[in-house]
Write a protein that holds these residues in place. Structure first.
Motif, PDB file in Angstrom:
ATOM      1  N   CYS A  51       0.875  -1.320  -0.165  1.00 58.66           N
ATOM      2  CA  CYS A  51      -0.001  -0.204   0.217  1.00 58.66           C
ATOM      3  C   CYS A  51       0.825   1.495   0.132  1.00 58.66           C
ATOM      4  O   CYS A  51       2.006   1.171   0.758  1.00 58.66           O
ATOM      5  CB  CYS A  51      -0.758  -0.054   1.314  1.00 58.66           C
ATOM      6  N   ILE A  52       0.412   2.219  -0.632  1.00 55.85           N
ATOM      7  CA  ILE A  52       1.227   3.453  -0.625  1.00 55.85           C
ATOM      8  C   ILE A  52       0.358   4.738  -0.301  1.00 55.85           C
ATOM      9  O   ILE A  52      -0.805   4.818  -0.719  1.00 55.85           O
ATOM     10  CB  ILE A  52       1.429   3.699  -2.272  1.00 55.85           C
ATOM     11  N   PRO A  53       0.844   5.406   0.729  1.00 54.02           N
ATOM     12  CA  PRO A  53      -0.076   6.669   1.271  1.00 54.02           C
ATOM     13  C   PRO A  53      -0.155   7.650   0.136  1.00 54.02           C
ATOM     14  O   PRO A  53       1.080   8.114  -0.782  1.00 54.02           O
ATOM     15  CB  PRO A  53       1.045   7.175   2.335  1.00 54.02           C
ATOM     16  N   VAL A  54      -1.193   8.305  -0.064  1.00 59.44           N
ATOM     17  CA  VAL A  54      -1.393   9.438  -0.792  1.00 59.44           C
ATOM     18  C   VAL A  54      -1.937  10.541   0.089  1.00 59.44           C
ATOM     19  O   VAL A  54      -2.756  10.367   0.847  1.00 59.44           O
ATOM     20  CB  VAL A  54      -2.488   9.253  -1.897  1.00 59.44           C
ATOM     21  N   PRO A  55      -1.217  11.820  -0.072  1.00 57.90           N
ATOM     22  CA  PRO A  55      -1.785  12.797   0.917  1.00 57.90           C
ATOM     23  C   PRO A  55      -3.073  13.300   0.876  1.00 57.90           C
ATOM     24  O   PRO A  55      -3.974  13.250  -0.555  1.00 57.90           O
ATOM     25  CB  PRO A  55      -0.981  14.094   0.078  1.00 57.90           C
ATOM     26  N   ARG A 212       6.116  13.541   6.698  1.00 63.20           N
ATOM     27  CA  ARG A 212       6.087  12.641   5.636  1.00 63.20           C
ATOM     28  C   ARG A 212       5.297  13.212   4.346  1.00 63.20           C
ATOM     29  O   ARG A 212       5.719  12.859   3.184  1.00 63.20           O
ATOM     30  CB  ARG A 212       5.612  11.345   5.963  1.00 63.20           C
ATOM     31  N   ALA A 213       4.533  13.856   4.602  1.00 64.56           N
ATOM     32  CA  ALA A 213       3.432  14.363   3.499  1.00 64.56           C
ATOM     33  C   ALA A 213       2.873  15.635   3.874  1.00 64.56           C
ATOM     34  O   ALA A 213       2.695  15.896   4.900  1.00 64.56           O
ATOM     35  CB  ALA A 213       2.310  13.137   3.348  1.00 64.56           C
ATOM     36  N   GLY A 214       2.248  16.152   2.708  1.00 66.22           N
ATOM     37  CA  GLY A 214       1.426  17.333   3.074  1.00 66.22           C
ATOM     38  C   GLY A 214       0.924  17.939   1.825  1.00 66.22           C
ATOM     39  O   GLY A 214       0.896  17.282   0.594  1.00 66.22           O
ATOM     40  N   ARG A 215      -0.071  18.830   1.945  1.00 65.14           N
ATOM     41  CA  ARG A 215      -0.862  19.392   0.743  1.00 65.14           C
ATOM     42  C   ARG A 215      -1.082  20.991   0.950  1.00 65.14           C
ATOM     43  O   ARG A 215      -1.532  21.196   2.276  1.00 65.14           O
ATOM     44  CB  ARG A 215      -2.172  18.861   0.647  1.00 65.14           C
ATOM     45  N   ILE A 216      -0.780  21.599   0.068  1.00 70.03           N
ATOM     46  CA  ILE A 216      -0.836  23.270  -0.096  1.00 70.03           C
ATOM     47  C   ILE A 216      -2.060  23.527  -0.724  1.00 70.03           C
ATOM     48  O   ILE A 216      -1.772  23.067  -2.174  1.00 70.03           O
ATOM     49  CB  ILE A 216       0.190  24.055  -0.194  1.00 70.03           C
ATOM     50  N   ARG A 217      -3.158  23.885  -0.538  1.00 65.40           N
ATOM     51  CA  ARG A 217      -4.351  24.309  -1.475  1.00 65.40           C
ATOM     52  C   ARG A 217      -4.428  25.797  -1.605  1.00 65.40           C
ATOM     53  O   ARG A 217      -4.285  26.688  -0.673  1.00 65.40           O
ATOM     54  CB  ARG A 217      -5.571  23.704  -0.998  1.00 65.40           C
ATOM     55  N   CYS A 218      -4.322  26.276  -2.713  1.00 62.67           N
ATOM     56  CA  CYS A 218      -4.641  27.810  -3.281  1.00 62.67           C
ATOM     57  C   CYS A 218      -5.756  27.747  -4.264  1.00 62.67           C
ATOM     58  O   CYS A 218      -6.371  26.725  -4.653  1.00 62.67           O
ATOM     59  CB  CYS A 218      -3.599  28.237  -3.738  1.00 62.67           C
ATOM     60  N   ALA A 219      -6.353  28.839  -4.362  1.00 65.09           N
ATOM     61  CA  ALA A 219      -7.443  29.231  -5.310  1.00 65.09           C
ATOM     62  C   ALA A 219      -7.222  28.697  -6.712  1.00 65.09           C
ATOM     63  O   ALA A 219      -7.980  28.215  -7.480  1.00 65.09           O
ATOM     64  CB  ALA A 219      -8.066  30.467  -5.435  1.00 65.09           C
ATOM     65  N   ALA A 220      -5.884  28.925  -7.136  1.00 70.16           N
ATOM     66  CA  ALA A 220      -5.607  28.301  -8.584  1.00 70.16           C
ATOM     67  C   ALA A 220      -4.524  27.389  -8.638  1.00 70.16           C
ATOM     68  O   ALA A 220      -4.044  27.118  -9.656  1.00 70.16           O
ATOM     69  CB  ALA A 220      -5.039  29.659  -9.380  1.00 70.16           C
ATOM     70  N   ALA A 221      -4.333  26.465  -7.597  1.00 72.52           N
ATOM     71  CA  ALA A 221      -3.382  25.491  -7.582  1.00 72.52           C
ATOM     72  C   ALA A 221      -3.444  24.616  -6.322  1.00 72.52           C
ATOM     73  O   ALA A 221      -3.983  25.143  -5.265  1.00 72.52           O
ATOM     74  CB  ALA A 221      -1.867  25.958  -7.693  1.00 72.52           C
TER      75      ALA A 221
END
Length: 326
Positions: A51-55, A212-221
């Protein structure tokens, strides 16, 4: 366009997190992975092999296990029935509402819990087994802590559903197989890769951030990443991590187009990226997603950057200069 891209972030599975935690929280387990495929704790290694973690988000985790995707989402304040309904909405966002559904109960930790079984069949199935199916359920490991569990299986659905139940049995009682606490307060700030700190553009939100992982959320990306160690010799492990993660991202975006292979740089290293486009859920315009993986001095890195399909290079600031064309 801004509204459409914000909705795409939801389709990718990220729930909005706090922009920054006041004080960085120390990880519950070391940042170095204990298996070649992911940083699973001792009692989860065998079960989650392959199994592979996905952010995903600060309060949830998603794992791609071949043709099977499984997630857990901590949802305090909800009842188990409400958590199942929330999971049903997540499945509809991924597969559409045209599903065959049956409600019942699943035994987890010796107790029955509300559950929804679903299948997605094509009109030309001719009585053959449906090619997609799964479960949504919920458990309460301790008072006030409701945990949503979900699983989507493709291809060999019958065998996959059996594995879903095995994974549910672990997740319901033990929680995150990586050992990290799943909560908004556990966000590690500032976000970082093992070799550098990442930049948070103004107006963006930190939807997930661990060692180990992360996510940056913006209006256009949207920018997401995963790191793991040790890396096995050769490129096969990194490519498998990249390919499985891209499968998960495409499955989460209904109507995604075919994958193209493009020459690129990831963290300054020449490699080959995967690129695909997908429609925004509200019809506001297509997005393009770039994904790549590299071995950087013994650290494996998977990264993905989504941006409007109409835009060309350079990549958005939110993607922190990880990608470059070549």
């Amino acid at each position: 366009m801004r509204t459409a891209l914000a909705a795409v972030g939801v389709a990718l599975g990220a729930l909005l997190g706090a922009c920054q935690a006041t004080v960085p929280v120390a990880p519950a387990v070391p940042s170095v992975g204990v298996t070649p495929a992911g940083p699973f704790v001792d009692d989860a290694r065998t079960l989650f092999d392959g199994c592979i973690p996905v952010p995903d988000s600060a309060t949830s985790r998603m794992y791609r296990c071949g043709a099977l995707s499984v997630w857990l989402h901590e949802q305090p304040g909800l009842s188990e029935a409400q958590a199942v309904e929330s999971g049903r909405a997540r499945v509809h966002a991924r597969l559409g509402p045209a599903l065959t559904e049956a409600r019942g109960a699943l035994p987890l930790a010796g107790q029955p819990h509300p559950a929804l079984r679903f299948e997605q069949c094509s009109g030309a199935n001719g009585g053959a087994p449906c090619p997609v199916g799964g479960y949504v359920t919920a458990a309460t490991p301790s008072a006030g802590r409701v945990r949503q569990l979900g699983c989507v299986v493709r291809d060999d659905v019958r065998a996959g559903l059996g594995r879903c139940l095995e994974l549910f049995a672990y997740l319901a009682t033990r929680g995150n197989p990586e050992g990290d606490t799943l909560s908004q307060s556990s966000l590690v700030t500032p976000p970082y890769l093992p070799w550098r700190v990442l930049y948070m553009p103004e107006g963006c939100e930190l939807a997930d951030s661990t060692t180990r992982a992360g996510r940056i959320r913006c209006a256009a990306a949207t920018f997401s990443w995963s790191v793991f160690q040790p890396v096995q010799p050769g490129a096969a492990q990194v490519e498998r991590w990249r390919d499985r993660s891209v499968e998960e991202l495409r499955d989460a975006l209904p109507g995604a187009g075919p994958v193209e292979v493009r020459d690129c740089y990831v963290e300054g290293l020449a490699t080959r990226c995967l690129r695909f486009t997908a429609p925004a859920p509200d019809g506001g315009g297509d997005v393009q997603v770039w994904a790549g993986g590299v071995d950087r001095r013994g650290w494996g890195l998977f990264a993905a950057c989504s941006l409007p399909a109409s835009e060309s290079f350079p990549f958005p600031t939110a993607c922190n200069g990880v990608f470059a064309p070549r």
